[in-house]
Structure formats: structure tokens, C-alpha cells
Design an enzyme around this catalytic site. Structure first.
Site, PDB file in Angstrom:
ATOM      1  N   GLU A   7       9.688  -2.898  -7.087  1.00 54.60           N
ATOM      2  CA  GLU A   7       8.973  -3.315  -8.286  1.00 54.60           C
ATOM      3  C   GLU A   7       8.435  -2.118  -9.060  1.00 54.60           C
ATOM      4  OE1 GLU A   7       6.949  -6.909  -7.367  1.00 54.60           O
ATOM      5  OE2 GLU A   7       5.573  -6.629  -9.045  1.00 54.60           O
ATOM      6  N   ASP A  36       7.568  -6.571  -4.598  1.00 54.50           N
ATOM      7  CA  ASP A  36       6.335  -7.004  -3.928  1.00 54.50           C
ATOM      8  C   ASP A  36       6.530  -8.382  -3.309  1.00 54.50           C
ATOM      9  OD1 ASP A  36       5.158  -4.686  -4.665  1.00 54.50           O
ATOM     10  OD2 ASP A  36       3.922  -5.538  -6.262  1.00 54.50           O
ATOM     11  N   TYR A  77      -1.329  -4.722   0.793  1.00 56.90           N
ATOM     12  CA  TYR A  77      -1.081  -5.417  -0.461  1.00 56.90           C
ATOM     13  C   TYR A  77      -2.321  -6.199  -0.904  1.00 56.90           C
ATOM     14  CZ  TYR A  77       1.624  -7.698  -4.052  1.00 56.90           C
ATOM     15  OH  TYR A  77       2.090  -8.127  -5.266  1.00 56.90           O
TER      16      TYR A  77
END
Ligand SMILES: [Zn+2]
Ligand SMILES: [Zn+2]
Length: 778
Positions: free
Chosen positions: A7, A110, A320
Site C-alpha cells: 500500500e 494493509d 497496525y
């Protein structure tokens, strides 16, 4: 060749570094960095798309471009297309160039709905040029950019999840249709054109509703007076201490006066009671609790908190940051993480955690996709920039706190009777800080009270006294609180909430922190609530969120049915809006009109001129019909009356500058309103503008500007001299260089960066004065 698509450029670089053992080299393809290496498995290429690079859009054609109420139903039913995002065509070229040469593909975007959708978009773009990849594409899912996570993900490749991608795709389509239809419809109905269009969003409008509802509550608040009674007693230790009457609030002044008069020496300690309180350590962070906590503990907005967290994730320092999970999965290397963290001096206070088995707290939500937010890399916070350091520190301290013991405090209350009136004093001391030892934000300072015993006699120190107070309206919702309520009501997602709040600011429906609705914001919400309640309340949009969850879980709902259902809803809501069209228009207009008012016209006030209804004449922002330019004029102006007020002032044009009210009447010169001005689309502080040119603040600003210009002029002369010297030395070597061209760009650039725009001259006329704006000084 194996192509890996991520990403972000940053994650592409990290993944290449980890998988190649540092051997990867960076190449550029259509300005997109591509990381390449070869090993026993063959050649590998990694590139990051920089988020979405294609978008959903309406088809070409007049009927979709034009803003007309009659075209809205057609717009809603239009078949959406996928097209390149402006400025990202080069990404498509780079992806396709690599895809042509690839024999396998790994999607490493992601790991969430949005990432899954970007992955699907990338796959489709690849298949356009290399259909064979359909047979050999995989998905790599990871929660942190660390060696273990990345190596683990690439040795356990999985499949792309269409349900996840479709859930994100449904949101994209629905929000596009919803936003386009109602932004156009409401703007057209309220006749808000050009840069002043009124944006309406599926989640945005109910969020505005939360802020407005609270404002209405505040306005409806009736201030009620009450009295509090205090007394001071002397303590044998030599110090005296303050106590509060046992009656929390006296609603009747006479009662308070009676209690005050009845208070008499000496005070006798009637009781001393102590109670231990245990406060449990906090649970692991998920996105929502992180946003709320960071915002309230660090004083930053939820959006800023997410931006810093994203940076920290991209750097490989935290996991994350978009996760619902509040329970550490068994696979996390908790002990190892703590070991490395407590080696950092700032976190050494938690070293004792390793002396016993680790028993972390846990929240209610579990999500197998990602762990709660936790630090993946130990470093000194001071190695990071200001706010980023504080966010990292918060995440580390919270992580360590979840393994810590409870905090134990003791609160003590003593009741003292003086002439039949009872007073009390309360103290609180921390017996064992527990988790607050490392999660220092939770630690409150001790409030100690002097040692007291039952039966002890104390004399009053001076007279008791009354303090008069009044009840306060409920506080405005902070951005942190707003994010929390949005979560509870199912408005938006953890990823979109901070952006939605930001949008309310940029569309000027709210201002200040905590957010305060403008008259336009209030009017819009109130009009929706009355005539199109589906747009104002959270139920409908929460239902849609639920349906999107069902798509993600692969249940009966498909993207097509959910988007189709929501189209029907847009049609019927739009019909309802048209039924109330006239009223909505009037209400929104009135709000926008109110927001244009800057403050009273002092010239009219001095001349005794008022409006027909007796209210004062006001200075407000007016847009000239012919030129389209905005200026400030008085509401007392009448075209045919030579005696009417003709006060006008030039102002920074709203197309280029954001102008927000600061003071209705300048606190320095008391002649005109004052506003904040900020260049649109540029970072930096706003500057304060008083419309009175003779205001000391404006004189000072002009002087500073003149100084800056003089300094720039001097610098330019120096550079020119320098340039001449160089030219003489380089004589004959080449054709003329062009130092002259530089001159103009420097001046233009300096003008722009110097802050305040060129506004011409503004003068406040005394009553009766008849000079027109733009005239030079006396
Ligand atoms: Zn006036
Ligand atoms: Zn002023």
C-alpha cells in the site's frame, strides 16, 4: 519474476529489505520506487501504490456533470465506473509494467477492508495486461513491519478476501452516490454556489447532529443560582485547613445564611473514616480507545493521533493502528517485547514486570485480524520528533500498564461539627501506584489532610464564608468524546471517524476546539431533522454499517444488494427533501446569512442609525453580484438613500483565504470587527486582521511587512551583485544565464509567504464622513 504490491512506498521498502536480507536495490519506474533483488527463488520486485490509485466515478456525460435537481434521480441510478485517480496514472503504468514481466503476484497491502480493496484494485489493473496472473496470485497478511511478522506472512501466503474487499467497495459506492446526490441537492436548494457549496455526507450529517444537539441543550440551559458554604479550622500542627459544609449546594440563600450564622466555635471532630480504592489497570488499545486516550491525554485531535500512529507503524515501531482487538493473541512475543522496552531508561520503571508471570488485562472486543496496538520496536522516545515521541511513549506506557498491578489509593473523610453545623474535609493518598507507576498519566497528586481524631476540638480560623455559584450547561463534546459516541452509535468506522470530523471543520459547519457549530451547521442539521430525518440521525447509517459488516463476514448480503438498497433509500430521501424544499432552503439560508455577520457597525451606532426593527446595523460579508468579489458592508446601506451608511471594507477573497470571525468588535481599537485569515490549503497559523486600517495592530503589521520587504530587497541586491561577479568570471564560457528571471519569482514568492494578502486601504469613517473605500490616507 514475482511481483509484490504494497500500500505504501515505505512498507514496500521495508518488505524488500527484510525478504532480501538487505540486498534489494531501488529503481524508479514512472517516478514510482520499485525495489528489486534476485535469490535462489528467482527475481523479485516490490512497489507501493500510495493507497488507492483508481477510484469509483460517475460516467462521462452532461447529465452527470450538471448540477440540476431534475438530474438527481438519474445520477443516483448511474452505473459507476472505475477510473484512474488524478495524478496517479503513473502508478498504474508502473504496476502494469512490472505485471507484464511477472509470473506470480503477491498482494501485500494493509490488512483491513480498505487494504483488501486496494489489493483487489491492484489485481484488476495487473490482469488487464497479464491475464495469466489470475492463476498465480496470493495475499500476504501482516500486522507489523517487523522481521518476524513479514517473514511469517510470506511463508504462510493466503488468498485475497473478496467479502472484505466488497465491504469496502460497497462503502465507496454508497458514499459516492449519497454524497454527490445530497451535496448537489442541498446546495441547489439553498442556492449555495461555487466554493460555498454545502457538502452533505451519509455519516457527516448525523455527526454534525451530535454537536448541534449538545449546543441546543446548552442554549436551553437555565442558569440556577446556588451557594456553597466553607469554613477554615486551625490544626495543632500550626497550619489551618479548609472544609466544606455537609450540604453540597444550598439552593436557598436564606438557608445558607442561617447555616453560616449557626456555625460556632469550637469545632469537634465527629468521625474520621478511611476507605481503600482499587483501580484496575487499563485494557490494551484498539483504534477507538487509542484515539480517545491520545486526544484527551496529549491534547491532540483524534485525526492527528491517527496520523502519528500511521507514521510510527510505517517506521516499524508499532503494530497496525487500525484494529478492533483489545485482547493480546497468544502468538505475540510479549515477554521479549517487555524485555527490550525496559532496557530504555524512560521505561525502566516497568522492569519488575519480568519477575512474575505475565497476566495482561483484556477488553471485550476480539478480532483475529490484528493484535491490539502495541510497540514492535524499543527506542528512546527522544529519538522521535515532538508529538510523535509523545504518541510512541503513550503506546509503550499503555502496553506496559496492561501487565501491571492495580493502583491502590486511600481516601479519608473527616466530619467536624461546629455549633450544630457539620463540615467535612476529604483527602486522597496513593498507597501503591501500581500501573500508574509506568502509565503516569493516570496518577493523580495526593491531597493530604492533617491528622485528625474523633473528639478532637478545633477552633475556627476566621469566619465561615459563602461562595455564590450557578449551574453550568453541559460542556461541548470534545473531539475525543465525539469519536467515542460515533463508535457507540455505529457512525463511520475506526478509520474514517477522525476525517469526518475534519470535514465538518473544513466545510465550516463547526469551528474552534472543542467543536462549536456555526449558524450554517445548526440550520442545516435542524432543517434535516425536521424535513428529512433519515439524513440527520444515526439509525439509517448505522443500519448500512451493519449491512457492510455482513458483506465482510460473507453472509447473505452482497455488495450489489446493499448498494441497490441504499440507492432506493437515496431516491426516497431525496423525494422527502424536495417536499420540504422551500422550508429547508429558508432555514439554511438564514443560517448562512447569520454566519456572514461579523459585528455591529460602530459608525451607525454613533450616528444613532438602527434597522427598522430597532436592532443595530451590522457589518457583514457581501458578495458583489457583478464581480463575484466579496467585501464587507453595512446592513444599514440603502441604494437610494444618500443618508444611509456606506461603510465598506475590502477583504481577503474566500476563494483563496479562509476567513473566520475572531472578535465582533476589535478589543484594541474598538472600531470594527476582527477576523482570522488563513491561506487555503496551506499549513501555518492564521493572522489576525482588523478592518480598521488605523488600528494599532494593523499599523504594526504594515511596519513589520515593510521591514521584511526591505530585508528581502537588500538580499536580492546582494544576490544580483553576486550574480554579476560570477558572470564576469564565467565570461565567454557559455551563453547568457538567466538571473533576471529569478527576480520576479522571488518577489512573487515572498509576497505570498509574507502572510497577509494585499488588501488595499481600509478606513473607518466617522459618522457623516463620506469617503469611499480604497481612498488613500488623509
Ligand atoms: Zn453602518
Ligand atoms: Zn482594531
Amino acid at each position: 519474476m514475482r511481483l509484490i504490491i504494497t500500500e505504501k512506498n515505505n512498507s514496500a521498502q521495508k518488505i524488500a529489505e527484510i525478504l532480501s536480507g538487505g540486498a534489494a536495490t531501488e529503481n524508479k519506474s514512472f517516478t514510482v520506487p520499485v525495489f528489486k533483488w534476485s535469490d535462489s527463488d528467482g527475481d523479485h520486485s516490490v512497489l507501493g501504490t500510495g493507497g488507492h490509485f483508481v477510484q469509483r466515478q460517475f460516467p462521462e456525460g452532461k447529465e452527470y456533470k450538471q448540477w440540476k435537481l431534475d438530474l438527481i434521480h438519474g445520477l443516483v441510478d448511474a452505473e459507476l465506473e472505475t477510473g484512474p485517480i488524478d495524478g496517479k496514472k503513473n502508478v498504474i503504468k508502473a504496476v502494469q509494467k512490472e505485471a507484464k514481466a511477472a509470473d506470480s503476484l503477491v498482494i501485500g497491502t494493509d490488512f483491513d477492508r480498505e487494504g483488501e480493496l486496494i489489493g483487489l484494485e491492484a489485481l484488476e489493473v495487473c490482469l488487464q495486461v497479464n491475464p495469466d496472473l489470475e492463476k498465480d496470485f496470493k495475499r500476504a497478511r501482516y500486522s507489523a513491519l517487523t522481521k518476524e511478522e513479514i517473514e511469517g506472512a510470506f511463508s504462510n501466503l493466503t488468498e485475497l478476501s473478496y467479502p472484505l474487499a466488497n465491504a469496502a467497495g460497497a462503502r465507496q459506492d454508497i458514499d459516492l452516490i449519497w454524497g454527490a446526490a445530497f451535496t448537489r441537492a442541498v446546495s441547489l436548494i439553498a442556492k449555495a454556489y461555487g466554493a460555498n457549496f454545502l457538502s452533505v455526507g451519509r455519516v457527516q450529517s448525523p455527526t454534525l447532529g451530535l454537536i448541534v444537539e449538545r449546543e441546543l441543550e446548552r442554549r436551553a440551559h437555565v442558569y440556577k443560582p446556588y451557594w456553597e458554604l466553607y469554613a477554615k479550622f486551625e490544626h495543632p500542627s500550626g497550619s489551618s485547613f479548609e472544609t466544606h459544609h455537609a450540604t453540597d449546594k444550598f439552593w436557598d440563600k436564606a438557608e445558607a445564611d442561617t447555616a453560616l450564622a449557626a456555625t460556632a466555635d469550637p469545632g469537634v471532630v465527629k468521625s474520621v473514616t478511611s476507605r481503600k480504592n482499587t483501580s484496575k489497570p487499563p485494557t490494551p488499545y484498539n483504534t477507538n480507545s487509542f484515539q480517545v486516550d491520545a486526544s484527551s491525554r496529549l491534547g491532540i485531535t483524534p485525526k492527528q493521533a491517527m496520523n502519528y500512529a500511521q507514521d510510527l507503524y510505517d517506521d516499524g515501531f508499532i503494530s497496525y493502528p487500525r484494529t478492533d482487538n483489545t485482547i493480546y493473541p497468544d502468538s505475540l512475543p510479549l515477554e521479549k517485547t517487555i524485555q527490550s522496552l525496559v532496557k530504555i531508561k524512560d521505561f525502566a520503571a516497568a522492569a519488575h514486570l519480568l519477575d512474575a508471570p505475565l497476566t495482561p488485562t483484556q477488553g471485550k472486543k476480539f478480532d483475529a485480524a490484528h493484535p491490539p496496538i502495541y510497540p514492535t520496536h524499543a527506542l528512546y522516545p527522544s529519538a522521535l520528533d515532538g508529538p510523535k515521541a509523545r504518541v510512541y511513549e503513550l503506546i509503550v506506557r499503555r502496553f506496559l500498564a496492561t501487565f501491571s498491578k492495580p493502583m491502590i489509593t486511600e481516601s479519608t473523610r473527616a466530619d467536624i461539627e461546629a455549633g450544630g453545623e457539620t463540615y467535612f474535609v476529604r483527602g486522597k493518598v496513593v498507597l501503591d501506584p501500581g500501573y500508574a507507576g509506568i502509565y503516569t498519566y493516570a496518577r493523580s497528586s495526593d491531597e493530604e489532610i492533617p491528622a485528625l481524631e474523633e473528639g478532637q476540638k478545633l477552633s475556627l480560623d476566621g469566619k465561615p464564608w459563602l461562595v455564590d455559584k450557578e449551574t453550568q450547561p453541559p460542556a461541548r463534546l470534545s473531539e475525543a468524546k465525539l469519536v467515542q459516541i460515533m463508535d457507540e452509535q455505529g457512525l463511520g468506522t475506526k478509520a474514517t471517524r477522525p476525517d469526518i470530523i475534519q470535514k465538518l471543520y473544513s466545510r465550516k459547519y463547526v469551528r474552534n476546539h472543542p467543536p462549536e457549530p456555526t449558524a450554517t451547521g445548526m440550520a442545516m442539521y435542524e432543517a434535516f431533522k425536521e424535513y428529512v430525518p433519515d439524513m440527520a440521525t444515526s439509525e439509517m447509517t448505522a443500519t448500512l454499517e451493519g449491512e457492510m459488516d455482513q458483506i465482510a463476514e460473507g453472509k447473505d448480503m452482497t455488495k450489489e444488494t446493499v448498494v441497490e438498497d441504499s440507492r432506493k433509500l437515496v431516491h426516497s430521501t431525496f423525494d422527502k427533501l424536495r417536499e420540504g424544499e422551500e422550508e429547508v432552503s429558508k432555514m439554511v439560508w438564514a443560517g448562512m446569512d447569520k454566519d456572514r455577520i461579523l459585528g455591529p457597525c460602530i459608525v451607525c451606532k454613533e450616528a444613532g442609525r438602527v434597522q427598522e426593527d430597532g436592532s443595530p446595523n451590522m457589518l457583514r460579508i457581501i458578495r458583489a453580484k457583478k464581480s463575484g468579489k466579496s467585501f464587507v458592508g453595512c446592513s444599514g446601506w440603502k441604494p437610494d438613500d444618500p443618508e444611509a451608511c456606506d461603510q465598506t471594507f475590502p477583504m481577503p477573497q474566500p476563494n483563496f483565504y479562509e476567513v473566520t470571525p475572531l472578535e465582533e468588535n476589535c478589543s484594541i481599537c474598538h472600531r470594527t470587527p476582527r477576523v482570522n485569515v488563513k491561506t487555503r490549503g496551506r499549513a501555518g497559523r492564521p493572522w489576525k486582521l482588523c478592518f480598521n486600517d488605523d488600528c494599532p495592530t494593523m499599523i504594526e503589521m504594515r511596519e513589520k511587512k515593510a521591514e521584511r520587504l526591505a530585508a528581502q530587497e537588500a538580499k536580492k541586491k546582494m544576490e544580483e551583485l553576486d550574480g554579476k561577479k560570477k558572470k564576469t568570471t564565467a565570461k565567454g564560457k557559455k551563453k547568457k544565464a538567466a538571473p533576471k528571471k529569478k527576480k520576479t519569482t522571488t518577489v512573487a514568492a515572498s509576497k505570498r509567504s509574507s502572510g497577509e494578502p494585499d488588501l488595499g486601504t481600509r478606513r473607518v469613517k466617522r459618522a457623516g464622513g463620506r469617503t469611499s473605500p480604497g481612498n488613500t490616507k488623509k
